[in-house]
Design a protein around this motif. Sequence first.
Motif, PDB file in Angstrom:
ATOM      1  N   TYR A 159      -1.008  -0.008  -3.967  1.00 52.86           N
ATOM      2  CA  TYR A 159      -2.109  -0.960  -3.889  1.00 52.86           C
ATOM      3  C   TYR A 159      -3.214  -0.397  -3.003  1.00 52.86           C
ATOM      4  O   TYR A 159      -2.944   0.314  -2.036  1.00 52.86           O
ATOM      5  CB  TYR A 159      -1.633  -2.279  -3.273  1.00 52.86           C
ATOM      6  CG  TYR A 159      -0.951  -3.230  -4.230  1.00 52.86           C
ATOM      7  CD1 TYR A 159      -1.539  -4.449  -4.563  1.00 52.86           C
ATOM      8  CD2 TYR A 159       0.292  -2.936  -4.780  1.00 52.86           C
ATOM      9  CE1 TYR A 159      -0.902  -5.340  -5.415  1.00 52.86           C
ATOM     10  CE2 TYR A 159       0.941  -3.811  -5.639  1.00 52.86           C
ATOM     11  CZ  TYR A 159       0.328  -5.015  -5.960  1.00 52.86           C
ATOM     12  OH  TYR A 159       0.961  -5.887  -6.804  1.00 52.86           O
ATOM     13  N   ALA A 160      -4.451  -0.733  -3.333  1.00 57.74           N
ATOM     14  CA  ALA A 160      -5.577  -0.419  -2.453  1.00 57.74           C
ATOM     15  C   ALA A 160      -5.663  -1.476  -1.361  1.00 57.74           C
ATOM     16  O   ALA A 160      -5.165  -2.591  -1.522  1.00 57.74           O
ATOM     17  CB  ALA A 160      -6.878  -0.364  -3.246  1.00 57.74           C
ATOM     18  N   TRP A 161      -6.354  -1.147  -0.277  1.00 60.61           N
ATOM     19  CA  TRP A 161      -6.375  -2.073   0.861  1.00 60.61           C
ATOM     20  C   TRP A 161      -7.111  -3.371   0.569  1.00 60.61           C
ATOM     21  O   TRP A 161      -6.889  -4.373   1.222  1.00 60.61           O
ATOM     22  CB  TRP A 161      -6.914  -1.394   2.111  1.00 60.61           C
ATOM     23  CG  TRP A 161      -8.380  -1.038   2.141  1.00 60.61           C
ATOM     24  CD1 TRP A 161      -9.240  -0.891   1.084  1.00 60.61           C
ATOM     25  CD2 TRP A 161      -9.148  -0.778   3.316  1.00 60.61           C
ATOM     26  NE1 TRP A 161     -10.483  -0.548   1.531  1.00 60.61           N
ATOM     27  CE2 TRP A 161     -10.468  -0.476   2.889  1.00 60.61           C
ATOM     28  CE3 TRP A 161      -8.863  -0.761   4.678  1.00 60.61           C
ATOM     29  CZ2 TRP A 161     -11.486  -0.151   3.774  1.00 60.61           C
ATOM     30  CZ3 TRP A 161      -9.876  -0.447   5.569  1.00 60.61           C
ATOM     31  CH2 TRP A 161     -11.174  -0.142   5.117  1.00 60.61           C
ATOM     32  N   HIS A 162      -7.967  -3.372  -0.469  1.00 59.07           N
ATOM     33  CA  HIS A 162      -8.666  -4.606  -0.821  1.00 59.07           C
ATOM     34  C   HIS A 162      -7.863  -5.478  -1.784  1.00 59.07           C
ATOM     35  O   HIS A 162      -8.297  -6.579  -2.123  1.00 59.07           O
ATOM     36  CB  HIS A 162     -10.039  -4.297  -1.430  1.00 59.07           C
ATOM     37  CG  HIS A 162      -9.969  -3.581  -2.755  1.00 59.07           C
ATOM     38  ND1 HIS A 162      -9.865  -2.212  -2.844  1.00 59.07           N
ATOM     39  CD2 HIS A 162      -9.980  -4.039  -4.033  1.00 59.07           C
ATOM     40  CE1 HIS A 162      -9.820  -1.854  -4.108  1.00 59.07           C
ATOM     41  NE2 HIS A 162      -9.894  -2.947  -4.852  1.00 59.07           N
ATOM     42  N   GLU A 163      -6.690  -5.023  -2.210  1.00 61.30           N
ATOM     43  CA  GLU A 163      -5.904  -5.741  -3.204  1.00 61.30           C
ATOM     44  C   GLU A 163      -4.697  -6.482  -2.629  1.00 61.30           C
ATOM     45  O   GLU A 163      -4.049  -7.238  -3.352  1.00 61.30           O
ATOM     46  CB  GLU A 163      -5.399  -4.766  -4.279  1.00 61.30           C
ATOM     47  CG  GLU A 163      -6.489  -4.072  -5.061  1.00 61.30           C
ATOM     48  CD  GLU A 163      -5.940  -3.020  -6.015  1.00 61.30           C
ATOM     49  OE1 GLU A 163      -6.443  -2.933  -7.142  1.00 61.30           O
ATOM     50  OE2 GLU A 163      -4.998  -2.286  -5.619  1.00 61.30           O
ATOM     51  N   VAL A 188       0.836  -1.201   0.000  1.00 60.22           N
ATOM     52  CA  VAL A 188       0.000   0.000   0.000  1.00 60.22           C
ATOM     53  C   VAL A 188       0.872   1.253   0.000  1.00 60.22           C
ATOM     54  O   VAL A 188       0.647   2.189  -0.768  1.00 60.22           O
ATOM     55  CB  VAL A 188      -0.955   0.001   1.212  1.00 60.22           C
ATOM     56  CG1 VAL A 188      -1.620   1.369   1.379  1.00 60.22           C
ATOM     57  CG2 VAL A 188      -2.008  -1.080   1.053  1.00 60.22           C
ATOM     58  N   GLN A 222     -14.029  -2.520  -0.608  1.00 59.77           N
ATOM     59  CA  GLN A 222     -14.229  -1.489  -1.621  1.00 59.77           C
ATOM     60  C   GLN A 222     -15.460  -0.641  -1.301  1.00 59.77           C
ATOM     61  O   GLN A 222     -15.431   0.597  -1.427  1.00 59.77           O
ATOM     62  CB  GLN A 222     -14.397  -2.139  -2.993  1.00 59.77           C
ATOM     63  CG  GLN A 222     -13.109  -2.698  -3.582  1.00 59.77           C
ATOM     64  CD  GLN A 222     -13.332  -3.292  -4.956  1.00 59.77           C
ATOM     65  OE1 GLN A 222     -13.822  -4.414  -5.083  1.00 59.77           O
ATOM     66  NE2 GLN A 222     -12.995  -2.546  -5.978  1.00 59.77           N
ATOM     67  N   GLU A 278     -14.699   1.659   1.596  1.00 56.82           N
ATOM     68  CA  GLU A 278     -13.850   2.783   1.166  1.00 56.82           C
ATOM     69  C   GLU A 278     -14.685   3.834   0.440  1.00 56.82           C
ATOM     70  O   GLU A 278     -14.531   5.038   0.668  1.00 56.82           O
ATOM     71  CB  GLU A 278     -12.735   2.272   0.261  1.00 56.82           C
ATOM     72  CG  GLU A 278     -11.738   3.355  -0.133  1.00 56.82           C
ATOM     73  CD  GLU A 278     -10.533   2.784  -0.872  1.00 56.82           C
ATOM     74  OE1 GLU A 278      -9.446   3.388  -0.756  1.00 56.82           O
ATOM     75  OE2 GLU A 278     -10.687   1.753  -1.548  1.00 56.82           O
TER      76      GLU A 278
END
Length: 213
Positions: free
Chosen positions: A94-98, A89, A172, A175
């Motif tokens: 990266y997003a936190w869901h990835e 991240v 997602q 967010e």
Amino acid sequence: MAPVASPAFDDYLKTVYAHTEWQEAPITPSQLAAALGIAPSSVTEMVKKLAAAGLVSHQPYGAVRLTDAGRDRALQIVRRHRLIETWLVSEYGYAWHEVHDEAEVLEHTISDRLLNAIDERLGRPRFDPHGDAIPDARGRAEREPFVLLADAAPGHSGRVLRVSDRDPGLLQQLEDAGVGVGARITASGPDVRVDDSPVTLPAGAAEAIWLTA
């Protein structure tokens, strides 16, 4: 018997540890099978191997608990996983869901030297992007008193300490709704206030958000 180095062992130990991190009830073999997405018969065989290696204690049809050696090993792999998530991240956008699936792979492959370099590069973070505590090199982790949003009394207001990363789609949605670690939520059912703004939470959110008590 010395513990066997094994990614499969590590995944089991990490799952047992995580189950009791935010609540007290020990994990059962059926819960372990569901969390890992594998057949109960496979869990039974692996738990026997873990017990033989001195990493868990288990009686037939009973809960699975970490031994001291198992907890030490679990904390090592949890540290790896959460540092990698934070690194992805912070350094790679990266997003936190990835990050969960990427960390699942990398946690078994990077060296201790690289892990320590990541820790130093990030300023020795104490929490990952989802609010889970990152154990330090000695296995120590800190956490404030907490309450699950689903269990919070109406009107309770607290900072978001942690959001479960089990459902990337829910992450997602949260967010998009402005719900993240550090946000302040006032509990009032599905329609809560997030940083003083009314928000309707998606289904399942109250069971995935932990607040300061």
